[in-house]
Design an enzyme around this catalytic site. Structure first.
Site, PDB file in Angstrom:
ATOM      1  N   LYS A  43      -5.354 -26.101  15.458  1.00 23.96           N
ATOM      2  CA  LYS A  43      -5.596 -25.210  14.318  1.00 23.96           C
ATOM      3  C   LYS A  43      -4.420 -25.189  13.348  1.00 23.96           C
ATOM      4  O   LYS A  43      -4.290 -24.276  12.545  1.00 23.96           O
ATOM      5  CB  LYS A  43      -5.928 -23.805  14.834  1.00 23.96           C
ATOM      6  CG  LYS A  43      -7.190 -23.768  15.706  1.00 23.96           C
ATOM      7  CD  LYS A  43      -7.668 -22.348  15.995  1.00 23.96           C
ATOM      8  CE  LYS A  43      -8.962 -22.362  16.816  1.00 23.96           C
ATOM      9  NZ  LYS A  43      -9.488 -20.991  17.065  1.00 23.96           N
TER      10      LYS A  43
ATOM     11  N   LYS B  98      -0.522 -15.235  11.406  1.00 26.04           N
ATOM     12  CA  LYS B  98      -1.075 -15.715  12.671  1.00 26.04           C
ATOM     13  C   LYS B  98      -0.630 -17.153  12.880  1.00 26.04           C
ATOM     14  O   LYS B  98      -0.896 -18.025  12.045  1.00 26.04           O
ATOM     15  CB  LYS B  98      -2.597 -15.633  12.642  1.00 26.04           C
ATOM     16  CG  LYS B  98      -3.230 -16.214  13.891  1.00 26.04           C
ATOM     17  CD  LYS B  98      -4.711 -15.946  13.952  1.00 26.04           C
ATOM     18  CE  LYS B  98      -5.301 -16.588  15.194  1.00 26.04           C
ATOM     19  NZ  LYS B  98      -6.739 -16.318  15.293  1.00 26.04           N
TER      20      LYS B  98
ATOM     21  N   ARG C 288      -9.366 -18.503  24.586  1.00 25.46           N
ATOM     22  CA  ARG C 288     -10.388 -19.504  24.273  1.00 25.46           C
ATOM     23  C   ARG C 288     -11.318 -19.706  25.466  1.00 25.46           C
ATOM     24  O   ARG C 288     -12.508 -19.964  25.295  1.00 25.46           O
ATOM     25  CB  ARG C 288      -9.734 -20.803  23.802  1.00 25.46           C
ATOM     26  CG  ARG C 288      -9.059 -20.598  22.438  1.00 25.46           C
ATOM     27  CD  ARG C 288      -8.330 -21.825  21.906  1.00 25.46           C
ATOM     28  NE  ARG C 288      -7.559 -21.459  20.706  1.00 25.46           N
ATOM     29  CZ  ARG C 288      -6.637 -22.230  20.156  1.00 25.46           C
ATOM     30  NH1 ARG C 288      -6.372 -23.417  20.677  1.00 25.46           N
ATOM     31  NH2 ARG C 288      -5.997 -21.826  19.088  1.00 25.46           N
TER      32      ARG C 288
ATOM     33  N   GLU D 139       2.552 -14.586   3.301  1.00 26.34           N
ATOM     34  CA  GLU D 139       1.183 -14.296   3.766  1.00 26.34           C
ATOM     35  C   GLU D 139       0.911 -12.794   3.725  1.00 26.34           C
ATOM     36  O   GLU D 139      -0.152 -12.353   3.276  1.00 26.34           O
ATOM     37  CB  GLU D 139       0.988 -14.790   5.210  1.00 26.34           C
ATOM     38  CG  GLU D 139       0.792 -16.293   5.365  1.00 26.34           C
ATOM     39  CD  GLU D 139      -0.621 -16.735   4.979  1.00 26.34           C
ATOM     40  OE1 GLU D 139      -1.431 -15.897   4.542  1.00 26.34           O
ATOM     41  OE2 GLU D 139      -0.906 -17.944   5.110  1.00 26.34           O
TER      42      GLU D 139
ATOM     43  N   LYS E  18       0.881 -12.148  14.995  1.00 26.73           N
ATOM     44  CA  LYS E  18       0.275 -12.669  16.215  1.00 26.73           C
ATOM     45  C   LYS E  18       0.764 -14.074  16.497  1.00 26.73           C
ATOM     46  O   LYS E  18       0.776 -14.873  15.562  1.00 26.73           O
ATOM     47  CB  LYS E  18      -1.244 -12.666  16.019  1.00 26.73           C
ATOM     48  CG  LYS E  18      -2.027 -13.240  17.157  1.00 26.73           C
ATOM     49  CD  LYS E  18      -3.483 -13.240  16.798  1.00 26.73           C
ATOM     50  CE  LYS E  18      -4.247 -13.945  17.901  1.00 26.73           C
ATOM     51  NZ  LYS E  18      -5.606 -14.136  17.553  1.00 26.73           N
TER      52      LYS E  18
ATOM     53  N   TYR F 266      -4.289  -6.481  26.285  1.00 29.10           N
ATOM     54  CA  TYR F 266      -5.257  -6.433  27.388  1.00 29.10           C
ATOM     55  C   TYR F 266      -4.808  -5.446  28.465  1.00 29.10           C
ATOM     56  O   TYR F 266      -5.590  -5.116  29.341  1.00 29.10           O
ATOM     57  CB  TYR F 266      -5.455  -7.849  27.967  1.00 29.10           C
ATOM     58  CG  TYR F 266      -5.942  -8.816  26.912  1.00 29.10           C
ATOM     59  CD1 TYR F 266      -7.264  -8.823  26.510  1.00 29.10           C
ATOM     60  CD2 TYR F 266      -5.058  -9.680  26.256  1.00 29.10           C
ATOM     61  CE1 TYR F 266      -7.707  -9.672  25.502  1.00 29.10           C
ATOM     62  CE2 TYR F 266      -5.477 -10.531  25.250  1.00 29.10           C
ATOM     63  CZ  TYR F 266      -6.803 -10.521  24.875  1.00 29.10           C
ATOM     64  OH  TYR F 266      -7.237 -11.348  23.862  1.00 29.10           O
TER      65      TYR F 266
HETATM   66  C1  PBG Z   1      -9.866 -16.510  16.803  1.00 33.06           C
HETATM   67  C2  PBG Z   1      -8.907 -15.661  17.561  1.00 33.06           C
HETATM   68  C3  PBG Z   1      -8.013 -16.138  18.514  1.00 33.06           C
HETATM   69  C4  PBG Z   1      -7.413 -15.012  19.077  1.00 33.06           C
HETATM   70  C5  PBG Z   1      -7.929 -13.885  18.422  1.00 33.06           C
HETATM   71  N1  PBG Z   1      -8.854 -14.310  17.469  1.00 33.06           N
HETATM   72  C6  PBG Z   1      -7.751 -17.499  19.038  1.00 33.06           C
HETATM   73  C7  PBG Z   1      -7.461 -18.609  18.131  1.00 33.06           C
HETATM   74  O1  PBG Z   1      -7.038 -18.437  16.994  1.00 33.06           O
HETATM   75  O2  PBG Z   1      -7.658 -19.738  18.588  1.00 33.06           O
HETATM   76  C8  PBG Z   1      -6.418 -15.082  20.190  1.00 33.06           C
HETATM   77  C9  PBG Z   1      -6.211 -13.854  20.995  1.00 33.06           C
HETATM   78  C10 PBG Z   1      -5.571 -14.074  22.305  1.00 33.06           C
HETATM   79  O3  PBG Z   1      -5.089 -15.181  22.663  1.00 33.06           O
HETATM   80  O4  PBG Z   1      -5.503 -13.085  23.057  1.00 33.06           O
HETATM   81  N2  PBG Z   1      -9.936 -16.508  15.492  1.00 33.06           N
END
Ligand code: PBG
Length: 331
Positions: free
Chosen positions: A224, A201, A211, A240, A255, A320
């Site tokens: 982050k 990720k 968010r 990972e 992701k 989505y």
């Molecule tokens: C949070 C999380 C995030 C997403 C899924 N779980 C956002 C982040 O890491 O800030 C993002 C999904 C999206 O943008 O559609 N742990």
């Protein structure tokens, strides 16, 4: 002498009619390849559109059940739930994540009861519950503490499993959490509850609308990058994935999605396990913006991008657009 194979070979021959194109298609795409992320909010009979994610809403628990029913009817095997926790319930340590009656758990139970044929995937991370918007517990210097966070994530996963989650999906990127969650699930007898690790990720600019959807954008202090991966790295993604699999992940996720298809391909070739990708909120928003600008045809763009995920090696995609795509693909 002319050694060129033309005209004996003409690759256009197999492309020349729909029946022939169907026979040589190397990649398939169907509703079973889709996972639909749904945002849950408080109340009853509530639908709250999310402006930065046009066409996507937050739903109260009763409404989210109706969406899960539609998903199942369209052949989608699994929905992913994300709560928009009311501000008043957010805290520095995100304790609401452990409340067995929190929004998330109520939604899991309601879907389990009403639509038992669909899988429920739940996100493990503290960002929908913390007042600072980080995925874990933060120290005075603003660092997200790994081991302290992991202990809470284990309890969060157990709360979700007890509510009926079929797949636990840790999205927090703490080190060691997959093994710790797996062990706790085994001890409690949740042998068949799967773990889909958000293994690779990235710290991405594509998460903005998400968010907004979970109400953490305005709250987030800093970024982050101290726990999510650097977009520059690919070898690290393989490390990972290797670790998460060794710790007991059943499936792994990459992701965001489209900008990281090279990672999907490398993970698939190296590990031969089911790989999923998350076509994240910013990717969805890009397509919708192009459609709104009259620059693209939504149906064609959605199916082409989803086919690209499958071609790269994905077993499935969190998107989505899942319900829309499933209906396009439906027989
Ligand atoms: C949070 C999380 C995030 C997403 C899924 N779980 C956002 C982040 O890491 O800030 C993002 C999904 C999206 O943008 O559609 N742990």
């Amino acid at each position: 002498m002319n050694h060129a194979p033309y005209p004996a070979l003409r690759l256009r021959r197999t492309r020349s009619s729909p029946w022939s194109r169907a026979m040589v298609a190397e990649t398939t795409l169907g509703p079973a390849n889709l996972i639909w992320p749904l945002f849950v909010t408080d109340g009853t009979g509530v639908e709250e559109p999310i402006p930065s994610l046009p066409g996507v809403s937050r739903w109260s628990v009763d409404r989210v059940v109706a969406r899960a029913r539609e998903a199942a009817a369209a052949g989608i095997p699994c929905v992913a739930l994300f709560p928009n926790t009311p501000r008043a319930l957010r805290s520095a340590r995100g304790e609401e994540a452990l409340n067995p009656d929190n929004l998330m758990c109520r939604a899991i139970r309601a879907i389990r009861d009403a639509v038992p044929e669909i899988g429920v995937l739940t996100d493990v991370a503290l960002d929908p519950y913390t007042a600072h918007g980080h995925d874990g517990i933060v120290d005075d210097a603003g660092r997200v503490l790994n081991d302290e966070t992991m202990a809470v994530l284990v309890d969060q996963a157990l709360v979700q499993a007890r509510a009926g989650a079929g797949i636990i999906a840790p999205s927090d990127m703490m080190d060691g959490r997959v093994g710790a969650i797996r062990q706790a699930l085994e001890v409690e007898g949740f042998h068949d509850v799967q773990i889909m690790a958000y293994a690779a990720k990235y710290a991405s600019a594509f998460y903005g609308p998400f968010r907004d959807a979970v109400g953490s954008r305005g709250l987030l202090k800093g970024d982050k990058r101290g726990y999510q991966m650097d977009p520059a790295n690919a070898e690290e993604a393989l490390r990972e994935v290797a670790l998460d699999l060794a710790e007991g992940a059943d499936t792994v996720m990459v992701k965001p999605g489209l900008p990281y298809l090279d990672i999907v391909r490398r993970v698939k070739e190296r590990f031969q396990v089911p790989v999923f990708a998350y076509a994240v909120s910013g990717e969805y928003a890009m397509i919708e913006a192009a459609v709104a600008a009259g620059a693209a045809d939504r149906d064609a763009m959605v199916l082409e991008t989803l086919t690209a995920f499958r071609r790269a090696g994905c077993a499935g995609v969190l998107t989505y657009h899942a319900l829309h795509a499933a209906r396009l693909l439906g027989a």
